[in-house]
Design a protein around this motif. Sequence first.
Motif, PDB file in Angstrom:
ATOM      1  N   TYR A 162       0.838  -1.204   0.000  1.00 31.57           N
ATOM      2  CA  TYR A 162       0.000   0.000   0.000  1.00 31.57           C
ATOM      3  C   TYR A 162       0.873   1.255   0.000  1.00 31.57           C
ATOM      4  N   GLU A 163       1.972   1.197   0.742  1.00 35.41           N
ATOM      5  CA  GLU A 163       2.922   2.298   0.745  1.00 35.41           C
ATOM      6  C   GLU A 163       3.529   2.467  -0.645  1.00 35.41           C
ATOM      7  N   GLY A 164       3.840   1.336  -1.288  1.00 36.49           N
ATOM      8  CA  GLY A 164       4.394   1.390  -2.636  1.00 36.49           C
ATOM      9  C   GLY A 164       3.421   1.987  -3.634  1.00 36.49           C
ATOM     10  N   TRP A 165       2.159   1.599  -3.539  1.00 37.83           N
ATOM     11  CA  TRP A 165       1.141   2.155  -4.458  1.00 37.83           C
ATOM     12  C   TRP A 165       1.021   3.659  -4.248  1.00 37.83           C
ATOM     13  N   LEU A 166       1.023   4.088  -2.987  1.00 37.55           N
ATOM     14  CA  LEU A 166       0.932   5.520  -2.685  1.00 37.55           C
ATOM     15  C   LEU A 166       2.121   6.273  -3.268  1.00 37.55           C
ATOM     16  N   ARG A 168       3.985   5.378  -5.869  1.00 39.85           N
ATOM     17  CA  ARG A 168       3.928   5.363  -7.340  1.00 39.85           C
ATOM     18  C   ARG A 168       2.855   6.287  -7.885  1.00 39.85           C
ATOM     19  N   ASN A 169       1.823   6.517  -7.101  1.00 40.47           N
ATOM     20  CA  ASN A 169       0.673   7.272  -7.602  1.00 40.47           C
ATOM     21  C   ASN A 169       0.444   8.592  -6.868  1.00 40.47           C
ATOM     22  N   ARG A 170       1.459   9.034  -6.138  1.00 46.72           N
ATOM     23  CA  ARG A 170       1.394  10.309  -5.420  1.00 46.72           C
ATOM     24  C   ARG A 170       0.157  10.384  -4.531  1.00 46.72           C
ATOM     25  N   GLY A 171      -0.042   9.300  -3.785  1.00 47.82           N
ATOM     26  CA  GLY A 171      -1.205   9.235  -2.911  1.00 47.82           C
ATOM     27  C   GLY A 171      -0.972   9.808  -1.527  1.00 47.82           C
ATOM     28  N   GLY A 172       0.245  10.290  -1.272  1.00 48.75           N
ATOM     29  CA  GLY A 172       0.527  10.930   0.001  1.00 48.75           C
ATOM     30  C   GLY A 172       0.691   9.938   1.142  1.00 48.75           C
ATOM     31  N   ARG A 173       0.746  10.482   2.325  1.00 44.79           N
ATOM     32  CA  ARG A 173       0.851   9.709   3.561  1.00 44.79           C
ATOM     33  C   ARG A 173      -0.390   9.989   4.414  1.00 44.79           C
ATOM     34  N   PRO A 174      -0.643   9.178   5.412  1.00 44.01           N
ATOM     35  CA  PRO A 174      -1.845   9.382   6.229  1.00 44.01           C
ATOM     36  C   PRO A 174      -1.979  10.818   6.728  1.00 44.01           C
ATOM     37  N   THR A 175      -3.187  11.345   6.632  1.00 43.88           N
ATOM     38  CA  THR A 175      -3.456  12.704   7.081  1.00 43.88           C
ATOM     39  C   THR A 175      -3.549  12.737   8.608  1.00 43.88           C
ATOM     40  N   TRP A 176      -3.551  13.937   9.167  1.00 43.19           N
ATOM     41  CA  TRP A 176      -3.669  14.045  10.624  1.00 43.19           C
ATOM     42  C   TRP A 176      -4.997  13.462  11.095  1.00 43.19           C
ATOM     43  N   ALA A 177      -6.062  13.643  10.280  1.00 45.87           N
ATOM     44  CA  ALA A 177      -7.374  13.114  10.659  1.00 45.87           C
ATOM     45  C   ALA A 177      -7.364  11.587  10.650  1.00 45.87           C
ATOM     46  N   GLU A 178      -6.710  10.987   9.660  1.00 48.08           N
ATOM     47  CA  GLU A 178      -6.617   9.522   9.596  1.00 48.08           C
ATOM     48  C   GLU A 178      -5.788   8.977  10.751  1.00 48.08           C
TER      49      GLU A 178
END
Length: 221
Positions: A162-166, A168-178
């Motif tokens: 999941y980290e790899g997909w993020l 590769r696709n500029r999906g960021g890291r967990p937000t403060w809300a998450e």
Amino acid sequence: MLQLLRRRYLDVLGSIYIYNEHRGYSSIDRVIAAVKDRWPEEAAFIAELQKHRRDEHKHYMLFRRWFEHRGVMPLQVDRTCGHIDRLIRLTFGCHVDDLDHAEVTGDSAKFAKLCRVIMLTEQRGMRTVETLLQSPAIVGDRRLSKIFKVIEVDEPSHWAPYEGWLDRNRGGRPTWAERAADSLVHATLLLVKLPALFLNPWVRRRSAWPDRSDPAPAVGA
């Protein structure tokens, strides 16, 4: 008296874990199906998800055999004890079973959020296992200690896809809300749900194993 309390604690802990392991692999099944449909060319990513699924099922079976060795069924716990159940509820606004995975994979922002949520869940699981392996109650049960050592070895590979997909696709890291939702879920399980189950003598045991209603595995899965 101390032995009874220790046994009760392990009973509750094992029941929460076997629920979460079953919920984990059955939820990943739906993610894999949606990813295969949306990105059939992503063979490496799909293989990583399948490995994650196999590990979750392996962990479930280890806990099942632990209960079988003890001669008891797990306690009847529900989705209020499920980390991914409650985290999905807080971040997506619906229950895991109601999450439309085809819709999620069809929207890059929603799939990125799902990847972040799963990554948080797995990282939380790693930190929890590290803490449990320092517990005298866990160390004192050789079979259970071995189970958590297996999980400790497997866990880092679980958030990697999941980290790899993020990445590769500029999906960021967990937000403060998450992250806040993850912390809330963990604190509630630790400080509310586990003690409540521990202190409630009327909690019934399951009459059947959680995997009784699992669908037959797909060929090549």
